[in-house]
Design a protein around this motif. Structure first.
Motif, PDB file in Angstrom:
ATOM      1  N   SER A  44       0.975  -1.125   0.025  1.00 10.96           N
ATOM      2  CA  SER A  44       0.105  -0.184   0.121  1.00 10.96           C
ATOM      3  C   SER A  44       0.971   1.312  -0.085  1.00 10.96           C
ATOM      4  O   SER A  44       1.802   1.283   0.901  1.00 10.96           O
ATOM      5  CB  SER A  44      -0.925   0.055   1.332  1.00 10.96           C
ATOM      6  N   VAL A  45       0.585   2.174  -1.149  1.00 14.09           N
ATOM      7  CA  VAL A  45       1.519   3.160  -1.226  1.00 14.09           C
ATOM      8  C   VAL A  45       0.428   4.599  -1.343  1.00 14.09           C
ATOM      9  O   VAL A  45      -0.634   4.342  -1.849  1.00 14.09           O
ATOM     10  CB  VAL A  45       2.554   3.091  -2.096  1.00 14.09           C
ATOM     11  N   PHE A 319      10.203   6.399  -7.332  1.00 10.30           N
ATOM     12  CA  PHE A 319       9.314   5.187  -7.991  1.00 10.30           C
ATOM     13  C   PHE A 319       8.013   5.550  -8.694  1.00 10.30           C
ATOM     14  O   PHE A 319       7.321   6.299  -8.343  1.00 10.30           O
ATOM     15  CB  PHE A 319       8.944   4.247  -6.691  1.00 10.30           C
ATOM     16  N   VAL A 320       8.015   5.159 -10.010  1.00  9.92           N
ATOM     17  CA  VAL A 320       6.877   5.544 -10.735  1.00  9.92           C
ATOM     18  C   VAL A 320       5.877   4.137 -11.060  1.00  9.92           C
ATOM     19  O   VAL A 320       6.508   3.135 -11.056  1.00  9.92           O
ATOM     20  CB  VAL A 320       7.376   5.869 -12.290  1.00  9.92           C
ATOM     21  N   VAL A 325       2.343  -1.324 -10.967  1.00  6.55           N
ATOM     22  CA  VAL A 325       3.700  -1.911 -10.478  1.00  6.55           C
ATOM     23  C   VAL A 325       4.439  -0.637 -10.312  1.00  6.55           C
ATOM     24  O   VAL A 325       4.593   0.275 -11.040  1.00  6.55           O
ATOM     25  CB  VAL A 325       4.073  -2.684 -11.866  1.00  6.55           C
ATOM     26  N   ALA A 326       5.583  -0.832  -9.342  1.00  6.05           N
ATOM     27  CA  ALA A 326       6.703   0.078  -9.166  1.00  6.05           C
ATOM     28  C   ALA A 326       7.599   0.065  -9.861  1.00  6.05           C
ATOM     29  O   ALA A 326       8.228  -1.011 -10.096  1.00  6.05           O
ATOM     30  CB  ALA A 326       6.993  -0.114  -7.463  1.00  6.05           C
ATOM     31  N   LEU A 361       9.237  -1.044  -1.178  1.00  2.00           N
ATOM     32  CA  LEU A 361       9.287  -1.068  -2.782  1.00  2.00           C
ATOM     33  C   LEU A 361      10.713  -1.834  -3.363  1.00  2.00           C
ATOM     34  O   LEU A 361      11.513  -1.305  -2.811  1.00  2.00           O
ATOM     35  CB  LEU A 361       8.742   0.089  -3.273  1.00  2.00           C
ATOM     36  N   LEU A 362      10.590  -2.435  -4.386  1.00  2.08           N
ATOM     37  CA  LEU A 362      11.535  -2.642  -5.113  1.00  2.08           C
ATOM     38  C   LEU A 362      11.226  -2.650  -6.631  1.00  2.08           C
ATOM     39  O   LEU A 362      10.014  -2.482  -6.984  1.00  2.08           O
ATOM     40  CB  LEU A 362      12.217  -4.211  -4.999  1.00  2.08           C
ATOM     41  N   GLU A 363      12.054  -2.788  -7.575  1.00  3.69           N
ATOM     42  CA  GLU A 363      11.533  -2.931  -8.934  1.00  3.69           C
ATOM     43  C   GLU A 363      10.502  -3.975  -9.351  1.00  3.69           C
ATOM     44  O   GLU A 363      11.063  -5.200  -9.100  1.00  3.69           O
ATOM     45  CB  GLU A 363      12.917  -2.919  -9.828  1.00  3.69           C
ATOM     46  N   GLY A 364       9.654  -3.706  -9.835  1.00  2.00           N
ATOM     47  CA  GLY A 364       8.602  -4.615  -9.943  1.00  2.00           C
ATOM     48  C   GLY A 364       7.569  -4.896  -9.070  1.00  2.00           C
ATOM     49  O   GLY A 364       6.668  -5.988  -9.383  1.00  2.00           O
ATOM     50  N   THR A 365       7.779  -4.295  -7.884  1.00  5.20           N
ATOM     51  CA  THR A 365       6.512  -4.659  -6.596  1.00  5.20           C
ATOM     52  C   THR A 365       5.233  -4.083  -7.186  1.00  5.20           C
ATOM     53  O   THR A 365       5.129  -2.931  -7.536  1.00  5.20           O
ATOM     54  CB  THR A 365       7.041  -4.020  -5.668  1.00  5.20           C
TER      55      THR A 365
END
Length: 376
Positions: A44-45, A319-320, A325-326, A361-365
């Motif tokens: 959740s963001v 993070f976009v 997807v982040a 978050l990480l790439e693709g989360t």
């Protein structure tokens, strides 16, 4: 005994075999009930949108409010104060009566000088009559030329005496004008250092009172020397502005750059700038420390909330969010002001960037967007 030992051994072996069978069955049952691969969890963001808009190029500094003019009132005579015509700290206008000093001694001296002037004028009138008489007598040959010359000399002496008397009288009148002290400028006057009955003189160190001009007012602050070129260009174009805000309040005044010091401080690399504010509401008070903001120019750029900017060993990034997807997006930040960061490269505008929840978050989360908190 041998038979007994064999029976015990056989029992142990049987128990061990039974335990192995039960354990294997348990393992097999567990493997049959084990679920498949775990479903990926969403984070959740909170997000905000990158905007392309007009933003000011500004320099923040701590400034000091200084009056445009400050006048210390002093007595030019040795005399006594007979009246104070203002309230301490009151606003005054140019020409307002402030102090009245004792002028009785000067009045007597003026009367004496006027009497001397009248006496010498009367003597001059008599000398001029004698001059006319001697002129007639010389024309008739009834007197000598010497008497006529002496009469002319007497007239010249008395004319010079009258001129000296008039100058002395004018000087006394000027001295008397010093017994009435008026405001030379408009502004705020301080508390009177002396009251009625006090003896004052020109040698006194402390002034009778001080007037500070508050509207308009100066705000002086220092900026880095690297900004000097842009500031001078902005001043030539008439685009520079100065905003002074009292810390801890929303009260501020806006003005323009009035002066740039002609020397950069070699020890600090800073240069002093002075802004002038109308200050008609007297928001700024002389001596106050204020938060100064020099607006050099405005430009069109992409801005995001500063909390969205993350930093790593390779540089800044955000993070976009795309399709929930982040994605890690490297960016170049030009400057930060008022909670916003100006992004030079990496964003085109209108992207959704994460402003809360980046630590998970990480790439693709995969993410789940939640509404932003009030006031965020």
């Amino acid at each position: 005994m041998k038979t007994h030992r064999l029976l015990v051994a056989a029992g142990l072996i049987g128990a061990i075999g039974l335990g192995a069978v039960v354990t294997r069955a348990s393992w097999l049952g567990s493997s049959e009930r084990a679920p498949g691969p775990a479903k990926a969890r969403s984070v959740s963001v909170e997000v905000a949108r990158a905007e392309r808009r007009t933003v000011p190029v500004e320099v923040d500094a701590i400034g000091t409010v200084t009056p445009v003019a400050s006048v210390a009132l002093k007595s030019r005579l040795e005399t006594t104060i007979v009246a104070v015509h203002f309230e301490d700290g009151a606003p005054v206008r140019e020409g307002d009566l402030l102090f009245t000093l004792d002028a009785r001694q000067l009045d007597a001296q003026i009367a004496q000088a006027e009497g001397s002037l009248a006496r010498d004028q009367a003597q001059l009138a008599g000398a001029e009559r004698d001059l006319r008489r001697y002129s007639d007598l010389v024309a008739k040959g009834a007197t000598t030329q010497v008497n006529l010359d002496n009469a002319k000399t007497q007239v010249d002496v008395l004319q010079a005496t009258i001129q000296a008397d008039q100058s002395a009288l004018d000087n006394l009148r000027v001295q008397k004008s010093f017994t009435v002290i008026r405001a030379p400028i408009s502004g705020r006057i301080s508390a009177a250092a002396v009251k009625v009955g006090n003896f004052v003189r020109p040698a006194d160190v402390a002034p009778l009172a001080t007037i500070n001009q508050i509207a308009p007012v100066y705000v002086a602050f220092a900026i880095p020397q690297r900004t000097l070129g842009e500031l001078r260009d902005a001043m030539d174009a008439g685009a520079s502005r100065v905003v002074a805000t009292i810390p801890g309040t929303q009260r501020s005044e806006t003005g323009k750059v009035a002066m740039v010091e002609n020397t950069v401080d070699a020890t600090t690399g800073m240069i002093t700038v002075r802004g002038i504010m109308d200050n008609t509401a007297e928001t700024l008070w002389p001596g106050t420390l204020v938060s100064s903001k020099l607006i050099v120019r405005t430009e069109h750029a992409v801005v995001v909330p500063s909390v969205a900017i993350q930093r790593s060993q390779t540089g800044s990034f955000v993070f976009v969010i795309k399709d929930n997807v982040a994605r890690v997006q490297p960016v170049t930040v030009l400057r930060t002001a008022q909670g916003l960061s100006v992004v030079e490269t990496g964003l085109a505008g209108d992207e959704q960037v994460v402003v809360d929840g980046q630590l998970l978050l990480l790439e693709g989360t995969r993410v789940e967007v939640r509404p932003r908190r009030a006031g965020a």
